[in-house]
Write an enzyme that holds these catalytic residues in place. Structure first.
Site, short mmCIF file in Angstrom:
data_model
loop_
_atom_site.label_atom_id
_atom_site.label_comp_id
_atom_site.label_asym_id
_atom_site.label_seq_id
_atom_site.Cartn_x
_atom_site.Cartn_y
_atom_site.Cartn_z
N ILE A 1 65.40 57.13 5.16
CA ILE A 1 66.24 57.59 6.26
C ILE A 1 65.38 57.54 7.53
CG2 ILE A 1 67.55 59.54 7.20
CD1 ILE A 1 67.77 60.45 4.16
N TYR A 2 65.80 56.73 8.47
CA TYR A 2 65.04 56.61 9.71
C TYR A 2 65.66 57.47 10.79
CZ TYR A 2 62.47 52.81 7.62
OH TYR A 2 61.65 52.07 6.79
#
Lengths: 182, 182
Positions: free
Chosen positions: B40-41
């Site tokens: 998850i960025y």
């Protein structure tokens, strides 16, 4: 870990911490344990938490490391804040990541905390480095009124006369540092 | 956890992942394991990591949760970045704390990664959701020249003809999303 509303009331101790502890135990309080806590507070490069009334803290307690965000105070008579906490494995790396995001170590507070419990309330006897002795009564997700009643009864039963302190140890420390540098 | 320079080279696979894996095992590579990774960025409200060439990532790998900061690329021919990582116990709380600090979920990348090792090099065969199959060769704290030599030899030995991809899976995904929305 959890997202809760923590309510707490704090008062400076005008009695000896050890004798208060003994009285609490005689009164049916359960001794939960002793913690050595070091709290490292961070502040934003472009966002001053003293102004926004938020806090970002790394707490070292015994062998654990926690990162906590505290939102602005919500209650008026007790101290209620949104708290979000995660446990992690490496203090230095967490501090370095936060530095990369624009947050930097600002202050630290060291204390020895004795925790006792009765019902839904935790009573913390805090011996705070450079600040003195305090008692803090905490309740998680409880009604403000209920906490205030408990506190009133607690003070009268154990002969504690101090006024409620709504400032955090961090604020007290910053205040003390400011006044001693004048 | 650690503060290291990770160098990696990546190429899109023109061969079948399963048959490449078999060839590697025959060639003395050791199978380290299979990981299901979700990355998850996050991106800053007032700080665009696409422009600063940084990355802030929460990786869920099997049962572990890690927060990693990656600094801007340093090498030119391989991909080298400063990386700082901590392990933590709660993805959602970490995301919520970062939101409070001004960082928000931007993209996520899911992949199945098979990791094999030979000497100081890790070979990762990545099956990336929506992007295809890749092989990534990684070395920790090793010389760029050495990694490039290893990569050249690896390609010729296993009949891999693709060009080096310096973009991350995140960048490839963003690119693909942009082109498909045109």
């Amino acid at each position: 870990m959890t997202d809760v509303i923590e309510r707490e009331i704090k008062v400076k101790l005008n009695v000896d911490p050890q004798s208060l502890m003994e009285k609490l135990l005689q009164d049916g309080y359960v001794y939960v344990g002793k913690e050595t806590q070091e709290d490292i507070y961070l502040n934003g490069d472009t966002r001053d938490f003293r102004k926004t009334d938020e806090a970002l803290r790394i707490r070292l307690v015994n062998d654990k490391i926690e990162l906590t965000y505290k939102g602005p105070k919500m209650g008026s008579r007790s101290k209620s804040r949104e708290e979000i906490t995660v446990s992690l494995d490496d203090k230095d790396s967490m501090i370095r990541i936060l530095e990369k995001l624009g947050y930097r170590e600002a202050q630290s507070v060291r204390k020895t905390r004795h925790v006792l419990k009765k019902g839904e309330f935790s009573v913390c006897i805090d011996i705070v480095e450079g600040l003195g002795n305090f008692v803090e009564i905490e309740g998680i997700d409880i009604d403000e009124e209920k906490l205030l009643d408990f506190f009133k009864e607690f003070k009268s039963r154990f002969g504690i006369s101090g006024e409620v302190i709504t400032k955090s140890y961090l604020e007290l420390k910053v205040e003390k540092l400011a006044s001693s540098s004048n």
